[in-house]
Scaffold this active site. Structure first.
Site, PDB file in Angstrom:
ATOM      1  N   ASP A 183       0.986  -1.276  -0.001  1.00  0.00           N
ATOM      2  CA  ASP A 183       0.001   0.046   0.001  1.00  0.00           C
ATOM      3  C   ASP A 183       0.796   1.157   0.067  1.00  0.00           C
ATOM      4  O   ASP A 183       2.080   1.105   0.598  1.00  0.00           O
ATOM      5  CB  ASP A 183      -1.024   0.080   1.122  1.00  0.00           C
ATOM      6  CG  ASP A 183      -2.035   0.837   1.186  1.00  0.00           C
ATOM      7  OD1 ASP A 183      -2.280   1.522  -0.155  1.00  0.00           O
ATOM      8  OD2 ASP A 183      -3.026   1.078   1.835  1.00  0.00           O
ATOM      9  N   CYS A 237     -12.718 -27.344   9.991  1.00  0.00           N
ATOM     10  CA  CYS A 237     -11.328 -27.000   9.416  1.00  0.00           C
ATOM     11  C   CYS A 237     -10.334 -27.695   9.592  1.00  0.00           C
ATOM     12  O   CYS A 237     -10.086 -28.717  10.498  1.00  0.00           O
ATOM     13  CB  CYS A 237     -11.080 -25.638  10.362  1.00  0.00           C
ATOM     14  SG  CYS A 237      -9.657 -24.692   9.878  1.00  0.00           S
ATOM     15  N   CYS A 254      -6.705 -26.588  14.205  1.00  0.00           N
ATOM     16  CA  CYS A 254      -7.877 -27.246  14.595  1.00  0.00           C
ATOM     17  C   CYS A 254      -7.694 -28.844  14.637  1.00  0.00           C
ATOM     18  O   CYS A 254      -8.254 -29.743  15.169  1.00  0.00           O
ATOM     19  CB  CYS A 254      -8.865 -26.884  13.521  1.00  0.00           C
ATOM     20  SG  CYS A 254      -9.626 -25.305  13.792  1.00  0.00           S
ATOM     21  N   ASP A 284      -7.885  -7.081   0.975  1.00  0.00           N
ATOM     22  CA  ASP A 284      -7.211  -7.333   2.099  1.00  0.00           C
ATOM     23  C   ASP A 284      -7.874  -6.855   3.398  1.00  0.00           C
ATOM     24  O   ASP A 284      -8.671  -5.795   3.279  1.00  0.00           O
ATOM     25  CB  ASP A 284      -5.780  -6.640   2.028  1.00  0.00           C
ATOM     26  CG  ASP A 284      -5.968  -5.087   2.158  1.00  0.00           C
ATOM     27  OD1 ASP A 284      -6.486  -4.316   1.443  1.00  0.00           O
ATOM     28  OD2 ASP A 284      -5.516  -4.638   3.335  1.00  0.00           O
ATOM     29  N   HIS A 332      -5.059 -20.296  12.426  1.00  0.00           N
ATOM     30  CA  HIS A 332      -6.518 -20.789  12.132  1.00  0.00           C
ATOM     31  C   HIS A 332      -7.392 -19.718  11.424  1.00  0.00           C
ATOM     32  O   HIS A 332      -7.940 -19.741  10.240  1.00  0.00           O
ATOM     33  CB  HIS A 332      -7.401 -20.989  13.110  1.00  0.00           C
ATOM     34  CG  HIS A 332      -8.796 -21.254  13.073  1.00  0.00           C
ATOM     35  ND1 HIS A 332      -9.302 -22.146  12.385  1.00  0.00           N
ATOM     36  CD2 HIS A 332      -9.883 -20.271  12.987  1.00  0.00           C
ATOM     37  CE1 HIS A 332     -10.530 -22.164  11.976  1.00  0.00           C
ATOM     38  NE2 HIS A 332     -10.963 -20.700  12.636  1.00  0.00           N
ATOM     39  N   CYS A 363      -6.977 -26.982   9.518  1.00  0.00           N
ATOM     40  CA  CYS A 363      -5.680 -26.238   9.849  1.00  0.00           C
ATOM     41  C   CYS A 363      -4.941 -26.893  10.858  1.00  0.00           C
ATOM     42  O   CYS A 363      -5.512 -27.684  11.791  1.00  0.00           O
ATOM     43  CB  CYS A 363      -6.057 -24.721  10.302  1.00  0.00           C
ATOM     44  SG  CYS A 363      -6.383 -24.242  11.881  1.00  0.00           S
TER      45      CYS A 363
HETATM   46  N1  GUN Z   1      -6.648   0.845   2.693  1.00  0.00           N
HETATM   47  C1  GUN Z   1      -7.848   0.685   2.969  1.00  0.00           C
HETATM   48  N2  GUN Z   1      -8.608   1.913   2.164  1.00  0.00           N
HETATM   49  C2  GUN Z   1      -7.572   2.437   1.592  1.00  0.00           C
HETATM   50  C3  GUN Z   1      -7.469   3.715   0.998  1.00  0.00           C
HETATM   51  O1  GUN Z   1      -8.637   4.318   0.605  1.00  0.00           O
HETATM   52  N3  GUN Z   1      -6.418   4.030   0.201  1.00  0.00           N
HETATM   53  C4  GUN Z   1      -5.204   3.355   0.722  1.00  0.00           C
HETATM   54  N4  GUN Z   1      -4.136   3.688  -0.038  1.00  0.00           N
HETATM   55  N5  GUN Z   1      -5.190   2.019   1.414  1.00  0.00           N
HETATM   56  C5  GUN Z   1      -6.433   1.890   1.836  1.00  0.00           C
HETATM   57 ZN    ZN Z   2      -8.551 -24.112  11.987  1.00  0.00          ZN
END
Ligand code: GUN
Ligand code: ZN
Length: 371
Positions: free
Chosen positions: A93, A306, A311, A268, A337, A308
């Site tokens: 990011d 699960c 578990c 994410d 987990h 894993c």
């Molecule tokens: N992570 C979650 N939301 C955002 C976003 O609006 N911009 C960026 N760069 N990372 C994020």
């Molecule tokens: Zn598990």
């Protein structure tokens, strides 16, 4: 090796897509959940653990790694993959979100954003170009443009000015590392707050620039779940069908399924790893809190469905004991987990899209997580 940036959609089920994105460190099967490794590590797990649970790609943060240990130090060690011994894809990011989530310690201008270190209070400045140069030093497979993530409740005037600046910043990022100039990919980030026409404008502006993929940013910032879903369903179809779509910072198992149903390919979130560390565990039967007294003498596994390591080998009673005693192993087994559960959910999502049964899978999880 397939050319980095190549994205092939193999199957669709409704708006859900089953694809493959090629990067310099291998292919990613989508839809995919990306575990967060802010400091160049997914907290409490080793790369070996992550490979074992079939993590295909992890996240790193420009902001944190720039401040410590420094992107140039990482570059001198051959980049983040080598430094951390993670040889699969990495997405970084841009630092935009981290800088903006630390309100009151920043100065924002057309040129970039000034902020203070969360470590020692020292002053720093990210221009769009600088954010890309750091990510070049880190050597991530997917770089994100520097953007402004406006907070929830920002008014229309502010949001409009901000998204226009985010577009100009995106253009500067792309110019610093033009498409095809190396093996690293770059994604643009759609902003526009909670105004659909502004989301549309942001998407149109960004999609006219040559990015290898597009992200939906500015969500999960304090809005209700229906509001978030509305923006995802509005924005995802505005993004080019032939490129990967990434919803940033989302979310719960149901949020993942909803996003996929809108045509999102990548997500994410810190939720599974952060929740694991405070004892909240996701299972096929819903969410549980391991600290509950009810588990004191419960010899059953956390999730009987699960497979894993946690578990297969430990009882709820033992996991509760580790949690109550704040043992280091608690963080590790719980994180293992929760991430395994998220990655397995996405494997089921990919299979169901290929089989045309995605809606049934989504309905099943909606039942389990209704309570
Ligand atoms: N992570 C979650 N939301 C955002 C976003 O609006 N911009 C960026 N760069 N990372 C994020
Ligand atoms: Zn598990």
């Amino acid at each position: 090796m397939t050319k980095p940036g190549t994205f092939v959609v193999h199957a669709t089920d409704g708006n859900a897509r089953r694809g493959t994105l090629s990067t310099a460190h291998g292919d990613i099967q989508t839809p995919i959940f990306m575990p967060v490794g802010t400091q160049g590590t997914v907290k409490s797990l080793s790369p070996q653990d992550l490979e074992e649970m079939n993590a295909q790609i992890i996240l790193g943060n420009t902001y944190h790694l720039y401040l410590r240990p420094g992107d140039e130090l990482v570059a001198r060690r051959g980049g983040l993959h080598k430094f951390s011994n993670w040889n699969r894809p990495i997405l970084t990011d841009s630092g935009g979100f981290q800088v903006f989530s630390l309100k009151g310690i920043r100065k924002l201008s057309e040129e970039g954003v000034e902020f203070r270190s969360y470590i020692d209070g020292s002053k720093h400045f990210f221009s769009p170009e600088k954010a890309i140069e750091i990510q070049m030093n880190l050597g991530s497979d997917i770089m994100m443009v520097l953007d402004e993530c406006v907070g929830y409740g920002a008014d229309r005037g502010y949001t409009e000015k901000s998204l226009e600046m985010t577009t100009r910043w995106a253009k500067r990022c792309r110019e610093r590392y033009p498409a095809g100039s190396g093996d690293q990919l770059m994604f643009g980030i759609v902003q526009g707050g909670f105004f659909k026409d502004l989301r549309t404008r942001s998407a149109e502006q960004l999609c006219s620039l040559p990015f290898e993929g597009f992200a939906i940013g500015g969500l999960s910032v304090g809005e209700s779940i229906p509001e978030m879903y509305e923006q995802v369903h509005h924005t995802a179809p505005l993004l080019p069908a032939e490129k990967p779509r990434y919803l940033m910072g989302v979310g719960t198992p149901l949020d993942l399924l909803e996003a996929v149903s809108a045509g999102v390919d990548m997500l994410d979130c810190v939720l599974p790893s952060r929740n694991a560390r405070n004892g909240t565990l996701f299972t096929s039967q819903g969410k549980i809190n391991i600290k509950k007294a009810a588990y004191k003498e419960d010899d059953s596994p956390l999730d009987p469905n699960c497979n894993c390591y946690t578990c297969r080998n430990f009882s709820k009673a033992y996991l509760r004991h580790l949690y109550m005693s704040k043992e280091l192993l608690s963080y590790r087994l719980n994180t293992y987990h929760n991430l395994y559960f998220y990655l397995d959910l996405m494997q089921q999502v990919r299979d169901s899209i290929e089989n045309g049964t995605f809606a049934q899978l989504k309905a099943r999880y909606e039942d389990a997580y209704a309570a």
